[in-house]
Design an enzyme around this catalytic site. Structure first.
Site, PDB file in Angstrom:
ATOM      1  N   ASP A  97      16.274  30.558 -17.665  1.00 57.83           N
ATOM      2  CA  ASP A  97      16.033  31.735 -18.626  1.00 57.83           C
ATOM      3  C   ASP A  97      14.041  32.360 -17.921  1.00 57.83           C
ATOM      4  O   ASP A  97      14.107  31.552 -17.576  1.00 57.83           O
ATOM      5  CB  ASP A  97      15.905  31.256 -20.147  1.00 57.83           C
ATOM      6  CG  ASP A  97      16.978  32.459 -21.482  1.00 57.83           C
ATOM      7  OD1 ASP A  97      16.591  33.413 -20.600  1.00 57.83           O
ATOM      8  OD2 ASP A  97      17.916  32.160 -20.644  1.00 57.83           O
ATOM      9  N   ASP A 200      15.262  37.534 -20.156  1.00 53.75           N
ATOM     10  CA  ASP A 200      16.046  37.687 -21.631  1.00 53.75           C
ATOM     11  C   ASP A 200      15.813  39.407 -21.971  1.00 53.75           C
ATOM     12  O   ASP A 200      14.137  40.077 -21.409  1.00 53.75           O
ATOM     13  CB  ASP A 200      14.913  37.254 -22.775  1.00 53.75           C
ATOM     14  CG  ASP A 200      14.785  37.055 -23.387  1.00 53.75           C
ATOM     15  OD1 ASP A 200      15.876  36.688 -24.457  1.00 53.75           O
ATOM     16  OD2 ASP A 200      14.482  37.530 -24.661  1.00 53.75           O
ATOM     17  N   GLU A 263      19.996  40.506 -19.584  1.00 56.61           N
ATOM     18  CA  GLU A 263      20.646  40.689 -20.747  1.00 56.61           C
ATOM     19  C   GLU A 263      19.760  41.844 -21.029  1.00 56.61           C
ATOM     20  O   GLU A 263      19.139  42.310 -21.481  1.00 56.61           O
ATOM     21  CB  GLU A 263      19.627  39.278 -21.167  1.00 56.61           C
ATOM     22  CG  GLU A 263      20.431  39.400 -23.189  1.00 56.61           C
ATOM     23  CD  GLU A 263      19.806  39.159 -24.719  1.00 56.61           C
ATOM     24  OE1 GLU A 263      20.571  38.497 -25.172  1.00 56.61           O
ATOM     25  OE2 GLU A 263      18.527  39.711 -24.440  1.00 56.61           O
ATOM     26  N   HIS A 323      24.325  31.862 -27.180  1.00 60.48           N
ATOM     27  CA  HIS A 323      23.695  31.764 -28.133  1.00 60.48           C
ATOM     28  C   HIS A 323      23.419  32.083 -29.632  1.00 60.48           C
ATOM     29  O   HIS A 323      22.258  32.014 -30.133  1.00 60.48           O
ATOM     30  CB  HIS A 323      22.302  30.648 -27.894  1.00 60.48           C
ATOM     31  CG  HIS A 323      21.588  31.607 -26.948  1.00 60.48           C
ATOM     32  ND1 HIS A 323      21.875  31.712 -25.900  1.00 60.48           N
ATOM     33  CD2 HIS A 323      20.189  31.927 -27.384  1.00 60.48           C
ATOM     34  CE1 HIS A 323      20.998  32.900 -25.139  1.00 60.48           C
ATOM     35  NE2 HIS A 323      20.082  33.017 -26.796  1.00 60.48           N
ATOM     36  N   ASP A 324      23.571  33.513 -29.025  1.00 63.24           N
ATOM     37  CA  ASP A 324      22.903  34.615 -30.518  1.00 63.24           C
ATOM     38  C   ASP A 324      24.867  35.113 -30.045  1.00 63.24           C
ATOM     39  O   ASP A 324      23.955  36.067 -31.854  1.00 63.24           O
ATOM     40  CB  ASP A 324      23.164  35.822 -29.671  1.00 63.24           C
ATOM     41  CG  ASP A 324      21.246  35.235 -28.700  1.00 63.24           C
ATOM     42  OD1 ASP A 324      20.427  34.561 -29.468  1.00 63.24           O
ATOM     43  OD2 ASP A 324      20.796  35.846 -27.831  1.00 63.24           O
TER      44      ASP A 324
END
Ligand code: NOJ
Length: 530
Positions: A97, A200, A263, A323-324
């Site tokens: 990430d 991100d 993302e 994970h969101d």
């Protein structure tokens, strides 16, 4: 010739929740290493690790206090080197990430930046004078909680910008020195052998240079999340934002065959702009399967319009969970989760599987006193909390699901389903979801038409989605039932006969279809066209 990240399947690991090796209730790098054989057995090609950097964990690692280190909670830099080596030895690529929009307020850069107005690093973050009334410089809102995206630093009399928590100050990508420092972070990890980055909030790097107010959303109601009160015209996807991607890509291209994934929470048309002309993201993450209604006609229209909007040479990708977002098995139910995995692994483009989705893990149950996610704490009652999809991987039916020692409390409770729903039990069960996922992966890897062939969809009866993948005359028909009722569909004119090679229920392999296809409830078939 396709590259590994085009042919391959990405598996996302949320390191806190994958495997605890040292008995502190939090997953770690040596824990991941222990499970690499499982991932190799499963057949995925790459792992993407959510952040493992030093971090005060205000946002569970998305608040980085050192971009070139490893959080002691997860291990050491030596452990990361070990992980990269062990992964590569198993032909697994490693993607990390890259949290470039913001750092932690504990990062030494921010500590210096806030020390005084004339500190050389002042401009590495985004500082503005108060409005004439002393309030925040403009109306921008924090994505977490919907309060102002600005916090006043009393000592220096200015506000700093934070798109997320006050503990996550936004970096100023317009500052050349900051830019160079952040680009060097990419080089640091590539030199260590990392194969790519997931960037991100890639749509937020460059905010409006004039700091104009965002317009109010006319349809906003009190019961909607507070941050959605404004339309984010000047804080996301600004015209300047595309520049930042080019800077990143140029550095990633200094090393061979690295992948850059962004993302991006954007409508299709805006999202595909992030391919650029082959000079931005290799893969702007496509989250539309998560956000679109779970219906056959909607999914067909989505896949068709995505395909038609992709710029020349752009490679598609699909995501079902992360994970969101609430887990796919919770969003669509256990039976449809099998069909969803069939869809994910047969569509054209790189699939990303979220850990646990291969066994159909549902969201975990989080009692009110165990809530940890800052988003839930700041915007309660909207179902935004992300703890449920971050519960420990359900490895086996033993205490703590094999995630950590029996006498240790895991950082989030293990999901209640674990005694029966776990990887070990499913490995023994020939028709389990894990068996299905593994067979889908194997078939996709083995058949070029499935991992790199063309896509076209067919008219289908309501509730069904039929499409074809093909390459060099080798054609595959995928027939999916999005409903809990049986559906009979005529075979497309172009398909006279097809042989089932894989079915979601794992019980129709070898059956020949002629004239029509009968789909049972929640069933998906992957067939070779004869
Ligand atoms: C997106 C990440 O996926 C999410 O977990 C995080 O909270 C925000 N970006 C802020 O970094």
């Amino acid at each position: 010739m396709t590259l590994w990240w085009q042919r391959g399947i990405i598996y996302q690991i949320y390191p806190r929740s994958f495997q605890d090796s040292n008995g502190d209730g939090v997953g770690d790098l040596p824990g991941i290493i222990q499970r690499l054989d499982y991932l190799q057995w499963l057949g995925v090609d790459a792992i993407w690790l959510s952040p493992t950097y030093p971090s005060p964990m205000a946002d569970f690692g998305y608040d980085v206090s050192d971009y070139v280190g490893v959080n002691p909670l997860f291990g050491t830099l030596a452990d990361m080197d070990w992980l990269i080596g062990e992964a590569h030895a198993r032909d697994l690529k490693v993607i990390v990430d890259y949290v470039g929009n913001h750092s932690s307020d504990q990062h030494v850069w921010f500590q210096e930046s806030r020390a005084s107005r004339n500190n050389p690093r002042r401009d590495w973050y985004i500082w503005r004078d108060p409005a004439p009334d002393g309030g925040p410089p403009n109306n921008w809102l924090s994505r977490f909680g919907g309060g102002p995206a600005w916090t006043l630093d009393e000592a220096t009399g200015q506000y700093y910008l934070h798109s997320f928590l006050p503990e996550q100050p936004d970096l100023n990508w317009r500052n050349p020195a900051l830019r160079e420092a952040m680009l060097d972070v990419l080089r640091f990890w590539m030199k260590r052998g990392v194969d790519g980055f997931r960037v991100d909030v890639a749509h937020r790097f460059m905010k409006d240079a004039q700091f104009r107010d965002n317009p109010l959303r006319p349809a906003w109601r009190e019961d909607m999340p507070p941050y959605s009160r404004l339309v984010e015209v000047y804080t996301k996807n600004t015209p300047d934002n595309l520049e930042a991607n080019r800077w990143l890509r140029a550095v990633v291209d200094e090393y061979p065959e690295r992948v850059l994934i962004g993302e991006l929470f954007l409508p299709l048309r805006e999202m595909v702009a992030y391919y650029g002309e082959g000079d931005q993201y290799h893969l702007p993450f496509n989250f539309h399967l998560i956000f679109s209604p779970w219906r056959a006609d909607v999914t067909r229209a989505l896949a068709d319009s995505y395909e038609s909007l992709l710029p020349a040479g752009a490679w598609p990708n699909w995501v079902l969970g992360n994970h969101d977002q609430h887990r796919v098995a919770t969003r669509v139910g256990a039976a449809q989760a099998r069909m969803a995995m069939t869809l994910l692994l047969t569509l054209r483009g790189t699939p990303t599987i979220y850990y646990g989705d291969e066994i159909g893990m549902p969201d975990g149950e989080i009692p009110p006193d165990r809530v940890l996610d800052p988003l839930e704490k700041r915007s309660p009652g909207h179902g935004l909390g992300r703890d449920p999809e971050r519960t420990p991987m359900q490895w086996d039916g033993g205490p703590q699901a094999g995630f950590c020692p029996p006498d240790v409390a895991p950082w989030l409770p293990v999901g209640a389903s674990y005694p029966t729903l776990n990887a070990a039990a499913q490995r023994e069960e020939p028709t389990s979801m894990l068996a299905l996922t593994r067979r889908l992966i194997a078939l996709r890897r083995e058949q070029p038409a499935l991992h790199e062939g063309d896509y076209r969809s067919f008219a289908s009866p309501p509730g069904a989605f039929l499409f074809e993948r093909g390459q060099d005359g080798d054609r595959w028909l995928v027939a999916l039932n999005f409903t809990a009722e049986p559906i009979t569909s005529p075979l497309p004119e172009e398909v006279s006969r097809a042989v089932v090679r894989l079915s979601t229920h794992l019980d129709r392999e070898g059956e020949t279809l002629a004239g029509q296809v009968e789909l049972r409830a929640d069933e998906g078939l992957v067939c070779r066209v004869e």
